[in-house]
Design an enzyme around this catalytic site. Structure first.
Site, short mmCIF file in Angstrom:
data_model
loop_
_atom_site.label_atom_id
_atom_site.label_comp_id
_atom_site.label_asym_id
_atom_site.label_seq_id
_atom_site.Cartn_x
_atom_site.Cartn_y
_atom_site.Cartn_z
N THR A 29 0.89 -2.89 -7.14
CA THR A 29 0.03 -3.36 -8.23
C THR A 29 0.81 -4.18 -9.26
O THR A 29 0.22 -4.87 -10.08
CB THR A 29 -0.67 -2.17 -8.94
OG1 THR A 29 0.29 -1.15 -9.15
CG2 THR A 29 -1.81 -1.63 -8.12
N ASP A 73 6.38 10.04 -1.88
CA ASP A 73 6.04 8.63 -2.13
C ASP A 73 7.30 7.78 -2.08
O ASP A 73 7.81 7.35 -3.12
CB ASP A 73 5.34 8.52 -3.49
CG ASP A 73 4.75 7.14 -3.72
OD1 ASP A 73 4.58 6.39 -2.76
OD2 ASP A 73 4.47 6.82 -4.90
N LEU A 74 7.78 7.52 -0.87
CA LEU A 74 9.04 6.78 -0.71
C LEU A 74 8.82 5.32 -0.39
O LEU A 74 9.78 4.54 -0.34
CB LEU A 74 9.90 7.43 0.38
CG LEU A 74 10.31 8.89 0.12
CD1 LEU A 74 11.25 9.39 1.20
CD2 LEU A 74 10.96 9.03 -1.25
N LYS A 75 7.60 4.92 -0.09
CA LYS A 75 7.26 3.51 0.18
C LYS A 75 8.29 2.89 1.14
O LYS A 75 8.94 1.88 0.83
CB LYS A 75 7.17 2.71 -1.12
CG LYS A 75 6.10 3.24 -2.08
CD LYS A 75 5.95 2.36 -3.30
CE LYS A 75 4.78 2.73 -4.19
NZ LYS A 75 4.89 4.03 -4.85
N HIS A 101 10.10 0.84 4.03
CA HIS A 101 9.91 -0.53 4.54
C HIS A 101 11.23 -0.95 5.18
O HIS A 101 12.20 -1.27 4.48
CB HIS A 101 9.56 -1.46 3.38
CG HIS A 101 9.12 -2.83 3.81
ND1 HIS A 101 8.65 -3.76 2.93
CD2 HIS A 101 9.07 -3.42 5.01
CE1 HIS A 101 8.33 -4.87 3.57
NE2 HIS A 101 8.59 -4.69 4.84
N ASP A 102 11.29 -0.95 6.52
CA ASP A 102 12.52 -1.31 7.21
C ASP A 102 12.15 -1.63 8.65
O ASP A 102 10.94 -1.68 8.99
CB ASP A 102 13.52 -0.13 7.11
CG ASP A 102 14.98 -0.59 7.17
OD1 ASP A 102 15.29 -1.45 8.03
OD2 ASP A 102 15.80 -0.10 6.37
N PRO A 124 11.33 -0.98 12.56
CA PRO A 124 10.56 0.16 13.09
C PRO A 124 11.40 1.39 13.38
O PRO A 124 11.05 2.51 13.00
CB PRO A 124 9.92 -0.41 14.37
CG PRO A 124 9.75 -1.87 14.06
CD PRO A 124 10.95 -2.25 13.25
N ASN A 125 12.57 1.22 14.04
CA ASN A 125 13.37 2.39 14.41
C ASN A 125 13.85 3.17 13.19
O ASN A 125 13.82 4.40 13.17
CB ASN A 125 14.58 1.92 15.25
CG ASN A 125 15.39 3.10 15.72
OD1 ASN A 125 14.88 3.96 16.42
ND2 ASN A 125 16.65 3.14 15.31
N THR A 126 14.23 2.44 12.15
CA THR A 126 14.75 3.10 10.94
C THR A 126 13.65 3.86 10.20
O THR A 126 13.84 5.00 9.76
CB THR A 126 15.40 2.04 10.02
OG1 THR A 126 16.44 1.42 10.77
CG2 THR A 126 15.98 2.66 8.77
N GLY A 173 -0.38 11.53 -13.44
CA GLY A 173 0.90 11.96 -13.97
C GLY A 173 0.81 12.33 -15.43
O GLY A 173 0.44 13.45 -15.80
N ARG A 174 1.14 11.36 -16.28
CA ARG A 174 1.31 11.63 -17.70
C ARG A 174 0.13 12.29 -18.42
O ARG A 174 0.37 13.08 -19.34
CB ARG A 174 1.74 10.34 -18.41
CG ARG A 174 3.18 9.96 -18.06
CD ARG A 174 3.47 8.51 -18.32
NE ARG A 174 2.73 7.63 -17.41
CZ ARG A 174 2.79 6.31 -17.43
NH1 ARG A 174 3.55 5.71 -18.32
NH2 ARG A 174 2.11 5.61 -16.55
N LYS A 203 3.41 15.06 -6.24
CA LYS A 203 3.97 13.81 -5.72
C LYS A 203 5.43 13.69 -6.12
O LYS A 203 5.76 13.76 -7.31
CB LYS A 203 3.21 12.59 -6.26
CG LYS A 203 3.74 11.28 -5.70
CD LYS A 203 2.85 10.12 -6.06
CE LYS A 203 3.26 9.46 -7.35
NZ LYS A 203 4.44 8.58 -7.24
O1 C5P Z 1 1.63 8.84 -15.27
P1 C5P Z 1 0.67 8.14 -14.37
O2 C5P Z 1 -0.66 8.86 -14.19
O3 C5P Z 1 0.49 6.68 -14.69
O4 C5P Z 1 1.41 8.24 -12.93
C1 C5P Z 1 0.91 7.60 -11.80
C2 C5P Z 1 1.83 7.81 -10.66
O5 C5P Z 1 1.37 7.02 -9.58
C3 C5P Z 1 3.27 7.37 -10.92
O6 C5P Z 1 4.14 8.21 -10.14
C4 C5P Z 1 3.30 5.95 -10.40
O7 C5P Z 1 4.56 5.55 -9.95
C5 C5P Z 1 2.33 6.05 -9.21
N1 C5P Z 1 1.70 4.79 -8.83
C6 C5P Z 1 0.96 4.03 -9.70
N2 C5P Z 1 0.40 2.85 -9.29
C7 C5P Z 1 0.59 2.44 -8.05
C8 C5P Z 1 1.33 3.19 -7.16
C9 C5P Z 1 1.89 4.38 -7.59
O8 C5P Z 1 0.76 4.40 -10.84
N3 C5P Z 1 0.01 1.32 -7.67
#
Ligand code: C5P
Length: 242
Positions: A130, A73-75, A77-78, A80-82, A221-222, A46
């Site tokens: 979240t 994961d760029l989320k 939001h703009d 529609p054309n953009t 991630g972590r 990701k």
């Molecule tokens: O390190 P960790 O497991 O918490 O990473 C979770 C990844 O998912 C991060 O890149 C975080 O930005 C992303 N994410 C999240 N909760 C969301 C949406 C995305 O933890 N609701």
């Protein structure tokens, strides 16, 4: 990955490994590729806003050169054309998943979807960040639905706009799954093995629980990237899901 003498368990582990997307939450292409090369077992990475703004095109090209799958994961939001134009460019990079906000509306999602049709890029909707609390949703954003109702509404709108799936909490998956087609794809962050620090995640599930709840893919991630031994952490997570 260690050789498993049980072929059935081996194939189960491969299936689980294919569901895990590892978050490349680092600030440069150089660091991203060090992590990627340290974990050759990981097929799906990701790329979020920080890394994309720092070194986006380099990272995406390097990942593709290594035949990796990309969750961009760029989320978006703009208007529609953009958003549609940005989605068109993402298809050229070969992103596999790309996120857009469902709150951008149906016209935006449909325009975005029409740009990715026929490509290998699939769109996922962000329903509600979240970080937005129930009281913020009601008091500041003046939304009259409660959080679960609002999330269900956004995810339904994404499905009726033709999107492939949505990102949601593992705690929401089971209920959302019952409202949507079986082929709608749910990707869940907020996943923690029992042996890993929860950190800033609030409502977590284990990888096994999230898959059992109906998640198609997990974003982790972590627990992997910050582990003393990321390869061992990755292997342990795969084993834990059996
Ligand atoms: O390190 P960790 O497991 O918490 O990473 C979770 C990844 O998912 C991060 O890149 C975080 O930005 C992303 N994410 C999240 N909760 C969301 C949406 C995305 O933890 N609701």
């Amino acid at each position: 990955m260690k050789i498993n003498l049980n072929p059935e368990a081996d194939s189960q582990i491969k299936n689980i490994a294919a569901k895990i997307i590892v978050a490349l939450d680092v600030p440069s292409a150089a660091e991203a590729m060090i992590l990627c090369d340290r974990l050759p077992q990981v097929d799906f990475w990701k790329v979020g806003l920080e890394l994309f703004i720092a070194d986006g095109s380099t990272v995406l090209r390097e990942l593709k050169a290594r035949h990796k799958k990309i969750f961009l994961d760029l989320k978006l939001h703009d208007i529609p054309n953009t958003v549609a134009s940005a989605c068109r460019v993402a298809t050229k990079y070969g992103a596999d998943f790309l996120t857009i906000h469902a709150s951008g509306g149906k016209a935006m999602m449909q325009a975005a979807q029409s740009e990715v049709e026929g490509s290998s890029t699939q769109l996922l909707a962000i329903s509600l960040l979240t970080s937005i609390s129930a009281s913020e949703l009601a008091s500041d954003l003046k939304v009259t639905l409660d959080v679960p109702e609002y999330v269900a509404q956004m995810v339904s709108l994404a499905q009726s706009s033709g999107l492939t799936g949505a990102v949601c909490s593992p705690h929401e998956v089971a209920k959302l799954r019952s409202l949507l087609n079986d082929d709608f794809c749910f990707v869940t962050p907020g996943v923690r093995p029992t042996w890993s620090a929860v950190g800033d995640q609030i409502r977590v599930m284990t990888p096994k629980q999230a898959i059992a709840a109906g998640a198609n893919y997990l974003v982790i991630g972590r627990p992997i990237t910050a582990a003393a031994d990321p390869v061992a952490a990755w292997e342990q997570i795969c084993q834990d899901c059996l």
